[in-house]
Design an enzyme around this catalytic site. Structure first.
Site, PDB file in Angstrom:
ATOM      1  N   THR A 224       7.382 -10.804 -12.731  1.00  0.00           N
ATOM      2  CA  THR A 224       6.344 -10.267 -13.475  1.00  0.00           C
ATOM      3  C   THR A 224       6.599 -10.138 -14.978  1.00  0.00           C
ATOM      4  OG1 THR A 224       7.411  -8.151 -13.326  1.00  0.00           O
ATOM      5  CG2 THR A 224       6.236  -8.635 -11.489  1.00  0.00           C
TER       6      THR A 224
ATOM      7  N   ASP B 163      -8.461  -2.683   8.036  1.00  0.00           N
ATOM      8  CA  ASP B 163     -10.215  -3.104   7.769  1.00  0.00           C
ATOM      9  C   ASP B 163     -10.363  -4.346   7.410  1.00  0.00           C
ATOM     10  OD1 ASP B 163      -8.538  -1.659   5.740  1.00  0.00           O
ATOM     11  OD2 ASP B 163     -10.418  -2.246   4.416  1.00  0.00           O
TER      12      ASP B 163
ATOM     13  N   SER C  92      -3.992   2.697   8.124  1.00  0.00           N
ATOM     14  CA  SER C  92      -4.699   2.866   6.967  1.00  0.00           C
ATOM     15  C   SER C  92      -5.924   1.944   7.266  1.00  0.00           C
ATOM     16  CB  SER C  92      -3.976   2.601   5.758  1.00  0.00           C
ATOM     17  OG  SER C  92      -4.933   2.440   4.464  1.00  0.00           O
TER      18      SER C  92
ATOM     19  N   THR D  84      13.732  -9.441  -6.458  1.00  0.00           N
ATOM     20  CA  THR D  84      13.801  -8.578  -7.770  1.00  0.00           C
ATOM     21  C   THR D  84      15.218  -8.194  -7.887  1.00  0.00           C
ATOM     22  OG1 THR D  84      12.765  -6.806  -8.973  1.00  0.00           O
ATOM     23  CG2 THR D  84      13.209  -6.433  -6.527  1.00  0.00           C
TER      24      THR D  84
ATOM     25  N   GLY E 138       3.378  -2.124  -9.251  1.00  0.00           N
ATOM     26  CA  GLY E 138       1.745  -1.846  -9.735  1.00  0.00           C
ATOM     27  C   GLY E 138       1.362  -1.007  -8.386  1.00  0.00           C
TER      28      GLY E 138
ATOM     29  N   ARG F 233      27.246  -3.637 -17.988  1.00  0.00           N
ATOM     30  CA  ARG F 233      27.721  -2.372 -18.649  1.00  0.00           C
ATOM     31  C   ARG F 233      27.501  -2.345 -20.176  1.00  0.00           C
ATOM     32  NH1 ARG F 233      33.286  -2.894 -15.174  1.00  0.00           N
ATOM     33  NH2 ARG F 233      33.039  -4.746 -16.018  1.00  0.00           N
TER      34      ARG F 233
ATOM     35  N   GLY G 298       0.855  -1.109   0.068  1.00  0.00           N
ATOM     36  CA  GLY G 298      -0.086   0.020   0.130  1.00  0.00           C
ATOM     37  C   GLY G 298       0.725   1.320   0.054  1.00  0.00           C
ATOM     38  N   LYS G 299       2.207   1.127  -0.497  1.00  0.00           N
ATOM     39  CA  LYS G 299       3.042   2.179  -0.663  1.00  0.00           C
ATOM     40  C   LYS G 299       2.629   3.538  -1.205  1.00  0.00           C
ATOM     41  CE  LYS G 299       6.053  -0.438  -2.709  1.00  0.00           C
ATOM     42  NZ  LYS G 299       5.265  -1.752  -2.416  1.00  0.00           N
TER      43      LYS G 299
HETATM   44  P1  GDP Z   1       1.812  -1.018  -3.529  1.00  0.00           P
HETATM   45  O1  GDP Z   1       2.344  -1.662  -4.621  1.00  0.00           O
HETATM   46  O2  GDP Z   1       2.690  -1.182  -2.257  1.00  0.00           O
HETATM   47  O3  GDP Z   1       1.582   0.619  -3.737  1.00  0.00           O
HETATM   48  O4  GDP Z   1       0.453  -1.702  -3.395  1.00  0.00           O
HETATM   49  P2  GDP Z   1      -0.687  -2.094  -4.217  1.00  0.00           P
HETATM   50  O5  GDP Z   1      -1.298  -0.983  -4.913  1.00  0.00           O
HETATM   51  O6  GDP Z   1      -0.031  -2.934  -5.317  1.00  0.00           O
HETATM   52  O7  GDP Z   1      -1.768  -2.773  -3.421  1.00  0.00           O
HETATM   53  C1  GDP Z   1      -2.357  -2.227  -2.388  1.00  0.00           C
HETATM   54  C2  GDP Z   1      -3.823  -2.490  -2.627  1.00  0.00           C
HETATM   55  O8  GDP Z   1      -4.431  -2.370  -1.254  1.00  0.00           O
HETATM   56  C3  GDP Z   1      -4.386  -1.260  -3.505  1.00  0.00           C
HETATM   57  O9  GDP Z   1      -5.422  -2.057  -4.317  1.00  0.00           O
HETATM   58  C4  GDP Z   1      -4.841  -0.239  -2.315  1.00  0.00           C
HETATM   59  O10 GDP Z   1      -5.791   0.333  -2.973  1.00  0.00           O
HETATM   60  C5  GDP Z   1      -5.313  -1.133  -1.507  1.00  0.00           C
HETATM   61  N1  GDP Z   1      -5.263  -0.527  -0.109  1.00  0.00           N
HETATM   62  C6  GDP Z   1      -4.364   0.316   0.436  1.00  0.00           C
HETATM   63  N2  GDP Z   1      -4.463   0.722   1.721  1.00  0.00           N
HETATM   64  C7  GDP Z   1      -5.823  -0.014   2.015  1.00  0.00           C
HETATM   65  C8  GDP Z   1      -6.396  -0.410   3.217  1.00  0.00           C
HETATM   66  O11 GDP Z   1      -6.034   0.178   4.438  1.00  0.00           O
HETATM   67  N3  GDP Z   1      -7.461  -1.091   3.063  1.00  0.00           N
HETATM   68  C9  GDP Z   1      -7.909  -1.692   2.026  1.00  0.00           C
HETATM   69  N4  GDP Z   1      -8.885  -2.373   2.232  1.00  0.00           N
HETATM   70  N5  GDP Z   1      -7.255  -1.493   1.048  1.00  0.00           N
HETATM   71  C10 GDP Z   1      -6.109  -0.806   1.050  1.00  0.00           C
HETATM   72  P1  IMO Z   2       4.947  -3.257  -5.966  1.00  0.00           P
HETATM   73  O1  IMO Z   2       5.894  -2.129  -6.145  1.00  0.00           O
HETATM   74  C1  IMO Z   2       5.153  -7.398  -5.458  1.00  0.00           C
HETATM   75  C2  IMO Z   2       7.894  -9.870  -7.176  1.00  0.00           C
HETATM   76  C3  IMO Z   2       7.614 -10.726  -8.307  1.00  0.00           C
HETATM   77  C4  IMO Z   2       8.710 -11.835  -8.372  1.00  0.00           C
HETATM   78  C5  IMO Z   2       9.931 -11.196  -7.867  1.00  0.00           C
HETATM   79  C6  IMO Z   2      10.819 -10.844  -8.937  1.00  0.00           C
HETATM   80  O2  IMO Z   2       3.838  -3.119  -6.637  1.00  0.00           O
HETATM   81  O3  IMO Z   2       4.929  -3.406  -4.395  1.00  0.00           O
HETATM   82  P2  IMO Z   2      10.687  -9.192 -10.982  1.00  0.00           P
HETATM   83  O4  IMO Z   2       9.433  -8.941 -12.203  1.00  0.00           O
HETATM   84  O5  IMO Z   2      10.960  -8.081 -10.220  1.00  0.00           O
HETATM   85  O6  IMO Z   2      11.777  -9.752 -11.468  1.00  0.00           O
HETATM   86  O7  IMO Z   2      10.040 -10.345 -10.243  1.00  0.00           O
HETATM   87  O8  IMO Z   2       9.388  -9.933  -7.230  1.00  0.00           O
HETATM   88  N1  IMO Z   2       7.544  -8.466  -7.597  1.00  0.00           N
HETATM   89  C7  IMO Z   2       6.592  -7.909  -6.901  1.00  0.00           C
HETATM   90  N2  IMO Z   2       5.946  -8.502  -5.904  1.00  0.00           N
HETATM   91  N3  IMO Z   2       4.828  -5.967  -5.790  1.00  0.00           N
HETATM   92  C8  IMO Z   2       5.748  -5.573  -6.572  1.00  0.00           C
HETATM   93  O9  IMO Z   2       5.898  -4.324  -6.738  1.00  0.00           O
HETATM   94  C9  IMO Z   2       6.606  -6.446  -7.165  1.00  0.00           C
HETATM   95  N4  IMO Z   2       7.549  -6.433  -8.285  1.00  0.00           N
HETATM   96  C10 IMO Z   2       8.047  -7.640  -8.334  1.00  0.00           C
HETATM   97  O10 IMO Z   2       6.303 -11.265  -8.031  1.00  0.00           O
HETATM   98  O11 IMO Z   2       8.244 -12.801  -7.091  1.00  0.00           O
HETATM   99 MG    MG Z   3       1.708  -3.073  -6.144  1.00  0.00          MG
END
Ligand code: GDP
Ligand code: IMO
Ligand code: MG
Length: 441
Positions: free
Chosen positions: A128, A333, A415, A239, A40, A142, A15-16
């Site tokens: 991915t 939640d 959150s 990764t 993502g 390089r 949830g970054k």
């Molecule tokens: P990120 O890659 O760390 O930015 O996280 P993602 O966006 O891949 O996944 C987090 C998911 O959780 C997203 O669909 C957010 O909209 C959702 N999310 C973030 N914070 C919360 C929360 O406090 N509660 C719920 N239910 N969903 C959340």
């Molecule tokens: P965010 O930024 C969760 C995982 C892949 C795999 C490993 C290596 O949304 O948190 P890669 O394609 O990077 O060579 O895959 O890392 N992985 C993630 N898992 N969130 C991500 O990004 C990820 N990016 C890569 O599923 O296990």
């Molecule tokens: Mg993500």
């Protein structure tokens, strides 16, 4: 000077982006420092959903400078699509800047990623398939192409592409049965990339140096998470970059002294997507609850995320590796409706019976670990409407206090839903400054 690193403290998807978007209100600069379109990042604002892969999650505010830093790898086609989609939704990308040092993912990197996974068979990483590993391999070897190379003279660019083709072709053709690279074809592709990326390539070193000099608020946006870090994660199921706080310096160009705080983002439980060990993984109804209520499907690949209880052993390690000052705990939640919650406080080695407090350096050891749990009663009703810490049910406070104690890190943010508004600020993470703006595009 207020430069705050937002780091994924677990296996990614913590949830970054939600936290970045929230804090970006007070920042002037938001910088993605590593990774590529494997990320993502989801932002929900007023019920509207935005998904980012390369563009920093602070872009929804007008007037903020968003930088794609030197430590990132950029697939130009994905970036272009992302920019187009933002423009269609009337989000300005006028202040998007790309470091000339960022490396480019090219089509052969993506193909190579898939071929390597297929060769690994059962032992595949579960990447991915966005070409991340092969792009970073070429960077380290390089023989990478950088964003700034697109702006070289035609002669120099062709020269560089010829060198790359000469080095890569024996491997691509001989080892992976791929078509050889043709420098002329690559050049034509780069001419196109030049048109779509050129306007955004800028001297981000200078932009950041000015920001530091003017004491602006800077947010460093990590992708992936600590346990996926190339050096500190569950190698080889990691990764190919450094999501950890140290990576924020090398990946942005800011020196360590510029960093004022490090905030670790973690879910109230744990998820992982892709292969690799996961000691607290659940295969029961509680796991199904977390997956369903938490909508645990990957933002980039749509894959189901594996779900489990919060792992305080992994998180203590993460807190230490990153030097965490505070935790942002998301998805509290998602526990609504459960009867019991669990925290993994230590591991037990199944083979020797030994109780282990430290996160092992090798997955071959980690695979023998089973979690030791403390159990907590959950609450009645929902926490998603709560905005003040005091208003949380007692059961939630007890769980969070114990979690914080086990991780040896205070909680800064909680959150309780995906929307920007669904947040409990326990403490101010970024100070208000004269340039902070509450405007929303
Ligand atoms: P990120 O890659 O760390 O930015 O996280 P993602 O966006 O891949 O996944 C987090 C998911 O959780 C997203 O669909 C957010 O909209 C959702 N999310 C973030 N914070 C919360 C929360 O406090 N509660 C719920 N239910 N969903 C959340
Ligand atoms: P965010 O930024 C969760 C995982 C892949 C795999 C490993 C290596 O949304 O948190 P890669 O394609 O990077 O060579 O895959 O890392 N992985 C993630 N898992 N969130 C991500 O990004 C990820 N990016 C890569 O599923 O296990
Ligand atoms: Mg993500």
């Amino acid at each position: 000077m207020p430069a705050v690193v937002i780091v994924g403290a677990q296996w990614g998807d913590e949830g970054k982006a939600k936290i970045i978007d929230l804090l970006a209100e007070r920042a002037q600069y938001i910088i993605r420092y590593q990774g590529g379109c494997n990320a993502g990042h989801t932002v929900v604002r007023g019920g509207e959903t935005f998904k980012f892969h390369l563009v920093p999650s602070g872009v929804l505010y007008p007037g903020k400078s968003c930088i794609i830093g030197p430590g990132t790898v950029i697939y130009p086609d994905v970036l272009h699509e992302e920019i187009q989609k933002l423009k269609e939704r009337n989000i300005s990308v006028d202040r998007l800047f790309i470091s000339p040092r960022a490396h480019l993912t090219l089509p052969y990197h993506v193909e190579l990623d898939g071929r390597k996974e297929e060769l690994l068979g059962e032992g595949k990483i579960g990447t991915t398939r966005r070409g991340i590993g092969p792009t970073y391999e070429d960077k380290v070897g390089r023989i990478g192409l950088r964003a700034g190379d697109l702006l070289l003279s035609d002669d120099l660019l062709l020269q560089r592409l010829t060198m790359i083709a000469d080095q890569k072709n024996p491997i691509l053709v001989g080892a992976f049965n791929m078509e050889p690279l043709d420098p002329r074809e690559l050049f034509t592709l780069c001419e196109y990339y030049r048109t779509i990326m050129g306007p955004y390539i800028a001297d981000t070193d200078e932009i950041l140096a000015d920001a530091v000099e003017q004491d602006d608020n800077i947010l460093l946006e990590g992708a992936q998470g600590t346990m996926l870090d190339l050096d500190h994660g569950t190698y080889p199921f990691v990764t190919s970059s450094n999501p950890t706080a140290g990576g924020a310096c090398t990946g942005s160009g800011l020196g360590p002294k510029a960093i004022s705080r490090v905030i670790g983002i973690t879910k109230a439980y744990t998820t992982r997507v892709g292969s690799g060990p996961f000691p607290t993984e659940l295969f029961d109804e509680s796991g199904q609850h977390l997956a369903k209520v938490g909508a645990e499907f990957g933002t980039t690949t749509g894959r189901a995320r594996r779900c489990g209880w919060f792992d305080a052993v992994a998180m203590r390690y993460s807190a230490r590796i990153n030097g965490l000052d505070g935790l942002a705990i998301t998805k509290l939640d998602v526990f609504d409706g459960l009867e019991e919650l669990r925290l993994c406080t230590a591991y037990r080695n199944r083979q020797t019976g030994e109780v282990v407090q430290q996160f092992p350096s090798h997955i071959e050891i980690l695979e023998h670990m089973e979690p030791i749990y403390e159990s907590f009663p959950a609450w009645q009703g929902s926490v998603s409407h709560i905005r003040q810490y005091e208003d949380l049910p007692n059961e939630a406070k007890i769980y969070l206090n114990r979690l914080s104690e086990l991780v040896k890190t205070p909680i800064s943010i909680i959150s309780v839903g995906p929307d920007r508004e669904q947040t409990i600020m326990v403490e101010e993470v970024l100070p208000h400054n004269a340039k902070s703006s509450c405007l929303v595009s």
